[in-house]
Scaffold this active site. Structure first.
Site, short mmCIF file in Angstrom:
data_model
loop_
_atom_site.label_atom_id
_atom_site.label_comp_id
_atom_site.label_asym_id
_atom_site.label_seq_id
_atom_site.Cartn_x
_atom_site.Cartn_y
_atom_site.Cartn_z
N ARG A 177 0.84 -1.21 0.00
CA ARG A 177 0.00 0.00 0.00
C ARG A 177 0.87 1.26 0.00
O ARG A 177 0.49 2.29 -0.58
CB ARG A 177 -0.98 0.02 1.17
CG ARG A 177 -0.33 0.08 2.54
CD ARG A 177 -1.33 0.30 3.65
NE ARG A 177 -0.67 0.17 4.96
CZ ARG A 177 -1.01 0.87 6.03
NH1 ARG A 177 -2.00 1.75 5.97
NH2 ARG A 177 -0.41 0.68 7.18
N GLU A 191 -19.19 3.65 -0.63
CA GLU A 191 -18.39 2.92 -1.61
C GLU A 191 -19.08 2.74 -2.96
O GLU A 191 -18.42 2.74 -4.00
CB GLU A 191 -17.96 1.56 -1.04
CG GLU A 191 -16.92 1.66 0.07
CD GLU A 191 -17.49 2.03 1.43
OE1 GLU A 191 -16.70 2.27 2.35
OE2 GLU A 191 -18.74 2.08 1.56
#
Length: 312
Positions: free
Chosen positions: A8, A56
């Site tokens: 990440r 989302e």
């Protein structure tokens, strides 16, 4: 293998570099930019960053809209929310019209650790590879993660990329070649092939060292693209070593193990074992403790290799 860096982290750095050379890149997040590391891009290009809030489905729908306008949207949130909560929008608004959206999910797998079962996506690869038109990528380390981001930007079509929370060993040199749909043979071997993806590639290399000390010569292959999978490399490994072990930080159902088994059974069946979570949810705990409890270790790969060699 050298220093440990989370994929990440590499994702965030790559976005910043990509933004500097491609003005069409925009980044969207669901109120998790510090965790997903998209905040690195936000700081550099605030006018091209969009926080969609904890919504989302809206994140994915807006990304689809950007794609129809010629932009290259990178939409990020945790893997559980990207593939779970927004599945329908990814399927119907991104993949059905085959839009150029990059769904880049972080905090996948059991190594999410203390956040527990609700956040440990162990089904995401299975969900995404089942959708037509979707390309699925799971890089092994920081170097391949960064190169994957640039490869995704050059690729036209929907992509799901999986990034992890925990720091993992760096396997590759900066000159490694990342090509979507092409696996990498990391180590030669003639007795058995260990086919791994994501953070399990470094553990496959650990297992290979243990096996070598016991006189077993194991090949190690990194399948960073789960879909389209590199059939030729897998069939070649099956023909040359006659035994396969897969390793993934994911449910053994529907992920790398299933994808490899599909290739083998239709082309060159050989003895095979799968290492992954055994159709179970995770739990809260330290990442290393969870990896041991759920069988995601070099030792478990060694055990699987010995079992598959006995069947060979």
């Amino acid at each position: 293998m050298s220093q440990k860096i989370a994929t990440r982290e590499a994702y965030g750095d790559a976005l910043k570099e990509l933004g500097q050379v491609n003005e069409n890149v925009v980044v969207l997040d669901a109120d998790l930019s510090k965790s997903t590391k998209t905040a690195v891009f936000q700081k550099e290009f605030p006018e091209r960053f969009f926080n969609m809030g904890i919504a989302e489905q809206n994140l994915m729908g807006t990304a689809a809209g950007f794609a129809t306008s010629g932009k290259i949207p990178f939409a990020s949130t945790f893997a559980m929310f990207a593939t779970g909560r927004a599945f329908e929008i990814i399927r119907n608004s991104i993949c059905y019209p085959k839009l150029n959206v990059k769904v880049c999910a972080t905090h996948a797998g059991i190594t999410v650790g203390e956040d527990g079962a609700s956040h440990q996506a162990l089904e995401d690869l299975a969900c995404m590879r089942a959708i037509p038109n979707m390309t699925v990528i799971n890089p092994a380390d920081a170097v391949s993660a960064k190169k994957a981001v640039f490869a995704m930007a050059d690729f036209n079509g929907p992509v799901y990329a999986r990034f992890g929370r925990a720091a993992v060993p760096t396997i590759y040199d900066e000159d490694m070649k990342f090509e979507i749909g092409k696996g990498i043979q990391v180590k030669e071997g003639k007795d058995v092939s260990i086919i791994a993806t994501g953070i399990m590639v470094s553990l496959a290399l650990e297992a290979s060292k243990i096996l070598k000390s016991e006189g077993i010569d194991s090949r190690v292959i990194d399948i960073h693209t789960i879909k389209p999978i590199d059939k030729d490399l897998i069939i070649k490994a099956a023909k040359e070593t006659g035994a396969i072990v897969t390793a993934e930080e994911h449910n053994i159902i529907g992920g790398l193990g299933s994808a490899v088994a599909e290739v083998l059974v239709e082309n060159h069946p050989v003895s095979m074992k799968r290492v992954g979570t055994m159709d179970t949810f995770g739990e809260s705990g330290k990442p290393n403790d969870l990896m041991k409890k759920y069988g995601l270790t070099g030792e478990n790969i060694v055990k699987a290799v010995k079992e598959v060699l006995n069947q060979k």
